[in-house]
Design a protein around this motif. Structure first.
Motif, PDB file in Angstrom:
ATOM      1  N   TYR A 208       0.826  -1.206   0.000  1.00  0.00           N
ATOM      2  CA  TYR A 208       0.000   0.000   0.000  1.00  0.00           C
ATOM      3  C   TYR A 208       0.858   1.254   0.000  1.00  0.00           C
ATOM      4  O   TYR A 208       0.578   2.223  -0.723  1.00  0.00           O
ATOM      5  CB  TYR A 208      -0.953  -0.006   1.196  1.00  0.00           C
ATOM      6  CG  TYR A 208      -2.250  -0.720   0.898  1.00  0.00           C
ATOM      7  CD1 TYR A 208      -3.411  -0.017   0.608  1.00  0.00           C
ATOM      8  CD2 TYR A 208      -2.300  -2.114   0.869  1.00  0.00           C
ATOM      9  CE1 TYR A 208      -4.598  -0.672   0.305  1.00  0.00           C
ATOM     10  CE2 TYR A 208      -3.479  -2.785   0.574  1.00  0.00           C
ATOM     11  CZ  TYR A 208      -4.632  -2.060   0.286  1.00  0.00           C
ATOM     12  OH  TYR A 208      -5.791  -2.717  -0.027  1.00  0.00           O
ATOM     13  N   LEU A 214      -3.915   2.542  -4.195  1.00  0.00           N
ATOM     14  CA  LEU A 214      -4.660   1.526  -3.460  1.00  0.00           C
ATOM     15  C   LEU A 214      -5.404   2.205  -2.316  1.00  0.00           C
ATOM     16  O   LEU A 214      -4.798   2.693  -1.367  1.00  0.00           O
ATOM     17  CB  LEU A 214      -3.723   0.455  -2.902  1.00  0.00           C
ATOM     18  CG  LEU A 214      -3.195  -0.592  -3.878  1.00  0.00           C
ATOM     19  CD1 LEU A 214      -2.221  -1.536  -3.177  1.00  0.00           C
ATOM     20  CD2 LEU A 214      -4.339  -1.393  -4.502  1.00  0.00           C
ATOM     21  N   ILE A 245      -2.340   0.395   8.048  1.00  0.00           N
ATOM     22  CA  ILE A 245      -1.840   0.981   6.799  1.00  0.00           C
ATOM     23  C   ILE A 245      -1.902   2.500   6.866  1.00  0.00           C
ATOM     24  O   ILE A 245      -0.948   3.203   6.508  1.00  0.00           O
ATOM     25  CB  ILE A 245      -2.656   0.453   5.603  1.00  0.00           C
ATOM     26  CG1 ILE A 245      -2.344  -1.028   5.360  1.00  0.00           C
ATOM     27  CG2 ILE A 245      -2.364   1.266   4.341  1.00  0.00           C
ATOM     28  CD1 ILE A 245      -3.282  -1.699   4.377  1.00  0.00           C
ATOM     29  N   GLN A 253      -5.084   6.837   3.606  1.00  0.00           N
ATOM     30  CA  GLN A 253      -4.949   6.236   2.279  1.00  0.00           C
ATOM     31  C   GLN A 253      -6.100   5.262   2.007  1.00  0.00           C
ATOM     32  O   GLN A 253      -6.749   5.331   0.969  1.00  0.00           O
ATOM     33  CB  GLN A 253      -3.616   5.506   2.139  1.00  0.00           C
ATOM     34  CG  GLN A 253      -3.456   4.813   0.776  1.00  0.00           C
ATOM     35  CD  GLN A 253      -2.080   4.218   0.567  1.00  0.00           C
ATOM     36  OE1 GLN A 253      -1.123   4.560   1.258  1.00  0.00           O
ATOM     37  NE2 GLN A 253      -1.955   3.311  -0.400  1.00  0.00           N
ATOM     38  N   VAL A 254      -6.339   4.348   2.920  1.00  0.00           N
ATOM     39  CA  VAL A 254      -7.481   3.446   2.792  1.00  0.00           C
ATOM     40  C   VAL A 254      -8.712   4.200   3.277  1.00  0.00           C
ATOM     41  O   VAL A 254      -8.804   4.569   4.452  1.00  0.00           O
ATOM     42  CB  VAL A 254      -7.284   2.162   3.617  1.00  0.00           C
ATOM     43  CG1 VAL A 254      -8.540   1.280   3.544  1.00  0.00           C
ATOM     44  CG2 VAL A 254      -6.064   1.388   3.128  1.00  0.00           C
TER      45      VAL A 254
END
Length: 457
Positions: A208, A214, A245, A253-254
């Motif tokens: 990631y 992603l 992550i 990010q996620v």
């Protein structure tokens, strides 16, 4: 978050819904006879209760809406494999659902139903480069299954800009339910990147950090036979990985978690259990952060939305007694209830007997087999089932077949696909609408190479 309804009110409402669904079924069976949809020339018929499907969709969306923080982005994507019929997908789209697809054919069905690409999610453990290119060009969300697929996506994403959200499917390796073939979170499952293998978690976090595009994580622990607590454990692992992550990236990010589907279905009675609301309650206890609004949400329910709203209706053609066992020979078997025939212990179905005029059949119970038309001994819908003794011309109704049964025909013995009708109960009676026409024999011969009969000479 909204408060849950009082338990007694919820139970009363569920019982009322169960009784109403059974009433609609009885009316539909009688009307099918009276309107000539099932007779000597059309001895098998499949029906879908459109009001029931809408009610299940509303139960799903409502259960999550009541629990999620206001404004949380949510996509409930119906698992197309459960009922790959364009009219079903259109009905569910009208009820606010998207589609989860796992093949080029399923993607084509979703698009034929008018589902917008941004409301489609592509899952599959074996996507070709062509499938990935099409999805990325359309803007369909993609869940990568493995490291090699990620490397393929590296090349494709670098070559052309895409609006597709992209994530990775993980296998939380939390264990199996009671049906091994449907347990996708075992230690050696073919699906996703195993989370508990040595070094796997660290490699996932690095994957990631190396790929800013992603933005999603996905898991699906299984469906029938998998208890809610085990499904929730997999979602808890997914949430924890997303937090790890994002902490490592120093940013959000996620932003979206795809928690799959997997709600089991009760095949023993008309009662809907477990419910989507019960599943949400289990998730809220196991993963409270999931409902905080920090992450968008995707679900991929299939069986729980349509199974209990489909029924097979077939005439008893002949009866016989062999070895002291009465046998009713019908036109519904392995082609419509494949899993039940090949794995009856895991997939038992109820048999509801009706008279030739469509009235519920009564009489003392007699142990008898209900057999299908296919040419092998195991083609049985039920063995030694206690039912009023069936006679030629009586009707056998097989409920709970609206997912993974007649919706996905199995072509054993070149048995043709029967007609599928939706039905709705109105003040003036039962209205049927053709969802899929019966398959003509010419279509069977065409599929079998009739245009090239001399090809192998």
């Amino acid at each position: 978050m909204a408060a849950d309804a009082p338990a007694h009110a919820t139970e009363d409402s569920a019982e009322d819904s169960t009784r109403e669904a059974a009433r609609r079924r009885d009316l539909a069976v009688r009307a099918a006879v009276e309107q000539g949809l099932i007779d000597e020339d059309a001895p098998v018929l499949c029906l879908l209760d459109t009001a029931g499907i809408r009610a299940s969709a509303a139960a799903l969306t409502g259960a999550f809406a009541r629990a999620l923080a206001p404004g949380t982005p949510v996509l409930h994507a119906f698992a197309v494999k459960a009922a790959p019929l364009v009219p079903v997908l259109r009905l569910l789209a009208d009820a606010g659902l998207g589609c989860e697809v796992a093949s080029p054919g399923e993607l084509a069905l979703a698009r034929a139903a008018g589902v917008a690409p941004e409301r489609i999610v592509l899952d599959s453990p074996a996507k070709t480069a062509a499938e990935l290119r099409e999805a990325l060009a359309l803007g369909v969300a993609v869940n990568a299954d493995n490291r090699q697929e990620l490397e393929r996506l590296d090349i494709l994403v670098a070559r052309a800009a895409t609006t597709s959200p992209i994530g990775v499917r993980i296998n939380p390796q939390t264990g199996a339910g009671s049906i091994d073939a449907l347990s996708t979170a075992t230690a050696t499952s073919k699906f996703g990147i195993a989370l508990r293998d040595p070094g796997a978690r660290e490699r996932l976090v690095r994957a990631y950090l190396d790929r800013p595009w992603l933005t999603r994580l996905h898991t699906h622990s299984g469906s029938q036979g998998v208890p809610l607590q085990l499904i929730a454990e997999g979602v808890r692992e997914l949430y924890a990985l997303a937090e790890e992550i994002n902490a490592a990236a120093g940013r959000r990010q996620v932003d979206t978690l795809d928690i799959g589907g997997g709600l089991p279905v009760n095949f023993a009675s008309d009662t809907v259990t477990p419910t989507h609301a019960e599943y949400v309650s289990v998730l809220r206890s196991a993963v409270p952060g999931l409902f905080s609004g920090a992450y968008g949400l995707v679900t991929e329910f299939g069986r729980s939305l349509t199974a209990k709203h489909g029924l097979v209706l077939t005439r008893v053609e002949y009866t016989k007694t062999t070895g002291g066992r009465p046998i009713a020979l019908t036109h519904a078997g392995v082609q419509l209830a494949t899993r039940t025939v090949y794995a009856p212990a895991a997939w038992p179905l109820r048999i509801l007997p009706y008279s030739a005029k469509g009235a519920p059949l009564t009489g003392p119970p007699v142990a008898q087999d209900v057999a299908g038309p296919a040419c092998f001994a195991g083609d049985l819908l039920a063995a030694a089932r206690e039912l009023p003794l069936l006679a030629p011309g009586d009707l056998v109704c097989v409920p709970d077949t609206g997912a993974y049964a007649f919706t996905a025909h199995y072509g054993y013995n070149s048995l043709p696909r029967p007609a599928i009708h939706g039905f709705a109960v109105t003040p003036s009676g039962v209205r049927f609408t053709l969802a899929r026409a019966p398959q003509p024999l010419s279509a069977i011969t065409a599929e079998a190479g009739a245009a090239t009969p001399n090809a192998l000479l």
